[in-house]
Scaffold this motif. Sequence first.
Motif, mmCIF file in Angstrom:
data_model
loop_
_atom_site.group_PDB
_atom_site.id
_atom_site.type_symbol
_atom_site.label_atom_id
_atom_site.label_comp_id
_atom_site.label_asym_id
_atom_site.label_seq_id
_atom_site.Cartn_x
_atom_site.Cartn_y
_atom_site.Cartn_z
ATOM 1 N N UNK A 37 0.836 -1.192 0.000
ATOM 2 C CA UNK A 37 0.000 0.000 0.000
ATOM 3 C C UNK A 37 0.876 1.249 0.000
ATOM 4 N N UNK A 38 0.457 2.304 -0.691
ATOM 5 C CA UNK A 38 1.239 3.523 -0.680
ATOM 6 C C UNK A 38 1.185 4.177 0.686
ATOM 7 N N UNK A 39 2.218 4.932 1.032
ATOM 8 C CA UNK A 39 2.280 5.606 2.323
ATOM 9 C C UNK A 39 2.278 7.110 2.119
ATOM 10 N N UNK A 40 1.841 7.826 3.159
ATOM 11 C CA UNK A 40 1.824 9.275 3.101
ATOM 12 C C UNK A 40 3.230 9.832 3.164
ATOM 13 N N UNK A 41 3.394 11.026 2.605
ATOM 14 C CA UNK A 41 4.695 11.668 2.620
ATOM 15 C C UNK A 41 5.099 12.031 4.046
ATOM 16 N N UNK A 42 6.391 12.021 4.299
ATOM 17 C CA UNK A 42 6.897 12.400 5.607
ATOM 18 C C UNK A 42 6.984 13.923 5.705
ATOM 19 N N UNK A 43 6.929 14.396 6.950
ATOM 20 C CA UNK A 43 7.205 15.801 7.220
ATOM 21 C C UNK A 43 8.705 15.889 7.442
ATOM 22 N N UNK A 44 9.410 16.448 6.492
ATOM 23 C CA UNK A 44 10.868 16.297 6.468
ATOM 24 C C UNK A 44 11.591 17.630 6.307
ATOM 25 N N UNK A 45 11.044 18.698 6.875
ATOM 26 C CA UNK A 45 11.703 19.994 6.764
ATOM 27 C C UNK A 45 12.955 20.033 7.632
ATOM 28 N N UNK A 46 14.057 20.594 7.142
ATOM 29 C CA UNK A 46 15.265 20.727 7.966
ATOM 30 C C UNK A 46 14.970 21.512 9.243
ATOM 31 N N UNK A 47 15.648 21.151 10.327
ATOM 32 C CA UNK A 47 15.468 21.850 11.588
ATOM 33 C C UNK A 47 14.235 21.446 12.354
ATOM 34 N N UNK A 86 -2.985 4.266 6.840
ATOM 35 C CA UNK A 86 -2.850 4.113 8.283
ATOM 36 C C UNK A 86 -3.980 3.265 8.846
ATOM 37 N N UNK A 87 -5.194 3.493 8.361
ATOM 38 C CA UNK A 87 -6.349 2.743 8.843
ATOM 39 C C UNK A 87 -6.215 1.252 8.524
ATOM 40 N N UNK A 88 -5.738 0.956 7.319
ATOM 41 C CA UNK A 88 -5.541 -0.448 6.947
ATOM 42 C C UNK A 88 -4.512 -1.132 7.818
ATOM 43 N N UNK A 89 -3.427 -0.420 8.122
ATOM 44 C CA UNK A 89 -2.388 -0.985 8.975
ATOM 45 C C UNK A 89 -2.900 -1.207 10.394
ATOM 46 N N UNK A 90 -3.701 -0.261 10.887
ATOM 47 C CA UNK A 90 -4.275 -0.411 12.223
ATOM 48 C C UNK A 90 -5.236 -1.598 12.283
ATOM 49 N N UNK A 91 -5.981 -1.774 11.213
ATOM 50 C CA UNK A 91 -6.932 -2.887 11.157
ATOM 51 C C UNK A 91 -6.212 -4.222 11.291
#
Length: 323
Positions: free
Chosen positions: A1-11, A253-258
């Motif tokens: 399953x595709x995953x959501x993008x990470x929050x990856x801002x420097x700092x 996320x919901x599928x993984x939790x299930x």
Amino acid sequence: MPRGARLDSPGTLHHVMVRGIEGNSIVADDEDRMYFVSRMGKVAAATGTSIYAWALLTNHAHILLKSGASGLSTFMRKLLTGYATGYNLRHKRHGHLFQNRYKSIVCEEEPYFLRLVSYIHLNPLRAGLAESLDDLERYPWSGHAVVMKRIRHEWQDRNYVLGYFGKRESSALQAYREFVAEESGRGRQPELTGGGLIRSIGGWSEVKSLRKRQEKQFSDERILGSGEFVKEMLDDVEESVKERLPATAAATEAGERLVSACEEAGISVQALQGGSRKRECTELRKRLALKYVLELGMTYAGSARLLGISAAAVNQIVKRCGL
């Protein structure tokens, strides 16, 4: 399953968790541990990543860090790929060492920094790898010993941590020691290993209060912090992403939790989605429906499709909770 993008801002402050595939060990002996810690330090220095707290256990590790200019993903790729390659060569094995992708939670510093430092550093004590707080100060595979000046790693920013407790090192160390001792009585604190509305604002009662006042609160499963902080983070990343996770990420996320919840309850996914009326299936559907709607911001219809019930049934579950 595709995953959501990470929050990856420097700092950005991240609580990162990595686990061995299928719960297997990621270290076999002290040579592996030394290699993991050494590599973490070298990669941190090379990428300008600030490490504040860390704990290496048998089958997983925790790191509290602030990402450098190249972002979190570069640091983690270099750390995990390099370590896994060396580990496999040394132990003459093949295949993946770590479970899927690492988990990272963006954290609001002001209310959570010190709690996260102590939570991470207390992991070896909770796991039984250290027998007491005195023993923990000498445990070499956690950043606590570095803060306490029992071992030295130049790449760990102990001064930043101690700065929260005072300007004089001796008094700051004592205050830090007392704080960790006090925090050791809190237990596992699951709220520190994930984000979301319920965790961020302090529990179900606060969620109900918000609903009754018809107040909106921004939330995201990838972020641990206040609604205002979540909004600021999401605005920085993408203007179109606001109150909740994108639908695709929420569904993932919901599928993984299930799957995870069914495994823990000893229920097959087929039984849950097939309309079984056994009590354990009914109760699990209720719990998951609430999490899907309140934490992930999913629609009643989207939640219903995953749970094998109608959208009206999900609506009733939420209403019965007074939300």
